[in-house]
Design a protein around this motif. Structure first.
Motif, PDB file in Angstrom:
ATOM      1  N   VAL A 189      35.831  -9.399  78.915  1.00 15.53           N
ATOM      2  CA  VAL A 189      34.814 -10.457  78.957  1.00 15.53           C
ATOM      3  C   VAL A 189      33.928 -10.409  77.716  1.00 15.53           C
ATOM      4  O   VAL A 189      33.803 -11.398  76.986  1.00 15.53           O
ATOM      5  N   MET A 190      33.319  -9.258  77.470  1.00 19.01           N
ATOM      6  CA  MET A 190      32.399  -9.168  76.330  1.00 19.01           C
ATOM      7  C   MET A 190      33.140  -9.229  74.991  1.00 19.01           C
ATOM      8  O   MET A 190      32.607  -9.753  74.019  1.00 19.01           O
ATOM      9  N   ALA A 191      34.357  -8.718  74.960  1.00 22.05           N
ATOM     10  CA  ALA A 191      35.149  -8.806  73.731  1.00 22.05           C
ATOM     11  C   ALA A 191      35.469 -10.265  73.417  1.00 22.05           C
ATOM     12  O   ALA A 191      35.427 -10.689  72.263  1.00 22.05           O
ATOM     13  N   GLY A 192      35.777 -11.037  74.450  1.00 20.76           N
ATOM     14  CA  GLY A 192      36.026 -12.463  74.254  1.00 20.76           C
ATOM     15  C   GLY A 192      34.775 -13.208  73.853  1.00 20.76           C
ATOM     16  O   GLY A 192      34.794 -14.032  72.929  1.00 20.76           O
ATOM     17  N   LEU A 193      33.668 -12.916  74.535  1.00 17.41           N
ATOM     18  CA  LEU A 193      32.412 -13.596  74.205  1.00 17.41           C
ATOM     19  C   LEU A 193      31.901 -13.221  72.816  1.00 17.41           C
ATOM     20  O   LEU A 193      31.235 -14.035  72.167  1.00 17.41           O
ATOM     21  N   ALA A 194      32.221 -12.022  72.351  1.00 20.64           N
ATOM     22  CA  ALA A 194      31.782 -11.598  71.017  1.00 20.64           C
ATOM     23  C   ALA A 194      32.338 -12.514  69.930  1.00 20.64           C
ATOM     24  O   ALA A 194      31.729 -12.693  68.877  1.00 20.64           O
ATOM     25  N   ARG A 195      33.488 -13.119  70.213  1.00 22.76           N
ATOM     26  CA  ARG A 195      34.136 -14.009  69.236  1.00 22.76           C
ATOM     27  C   ARG A 195      33.619 -15.448  69.325  1.00 22.76           C
ATOM     28  O   ARG A 195      34.012 -16.291  68.530  1.00 22.76           O
ATOM     29  N   ALA A 196      32.783 -15.710  70.319  1.00 21.23           N
ATOM     30  CA  ALA A 196      32.307 -17.081  70.554  1.00 21.23           C
ATOM     31  C   ALA A 196      31.071 -17.387  69.717  1.00 21.23           C
ATOM     32  O   ALA A 196      30.323 -16.485  69.324  1.00 21.23           O
TER      33      ALA A 196
END
Length: 163
Positions: A30-37
């Motif tokens: 989740v946070m790894a994906g959001l870090a790219r947003a």
């Protein structure tokens, strides 16, 4: 009474494992994906996820793990199981304290920033959230719940070996 002892220990193990999985998924997915947003997506998505996680299923696992581990410790005294169950309980208590003292206030502050469509400086809101701090404490929660889960698994093994 023996069936109750085993059932409660199994339930404590399962709910602790589920919670470890939630924290682990936040950490590496989740946070790894959001870090790219971008900032708007990060703020909006995190707010939505945080609102969604407060549901009966998660709360049953999160609070159930604590209550069931306490019950397992009370119902399974003795030198064979007690150290593993009490160790798991101590680790899980650390997780609850971290969650309530660090992660929840950070989550609430991000939600309090308001609707992302109405936030003038999304980059500042994201910066104030401090993803690195949130992730560092979540890593502690992930490790602690995973070790607690392992300790409860070992208590089940020891229970089986004891007869």
């Amino acid at each position: 009474m023996s069936a109750l002892r085993v059932t409660v220990l199994i339930a404590a193990t399962m709910t602790t494992g589920l919670t470890a999985g939630v924290f682990g998924l936040y950490q590496h997915t989740v946070m790894a994906g959001l870090a790219r947003a971008d900032d708007r997506t990060f703020v909006g998505a995190f707010q939505a996820i945080d609102r969604a996680i407060i549901n009966p299923w998660f709360m049953l696992s999160f609070l159930g793990a604590l209550l069931l581990t306490v019950a397992a410790a009370i119902l399974n005294p003795g030198r064979t199981l007690s150290p593993w169950i009490v160790g798991a309980l101590v680790l899980y208590l650390v997780v609850v304290v971290i969650t309530m003292a660090v992660n929840v206030p950070m989550n609430d502050a991000l939600k309090a920033a308001g609707d992302p469509d109405r936030i003038a400086d999304l980059a500042l809101v994201r910066e104030r959230f401090d993803e690195a701090r949130w992730l560092a404490w979540n890593l502690v929660r992930t490790i602690a719940t995973t070790v607690a889960f392992g300790a409860l698994c070992w208590a089940l093994v020891a229970r089986g070996q004891a007869g």
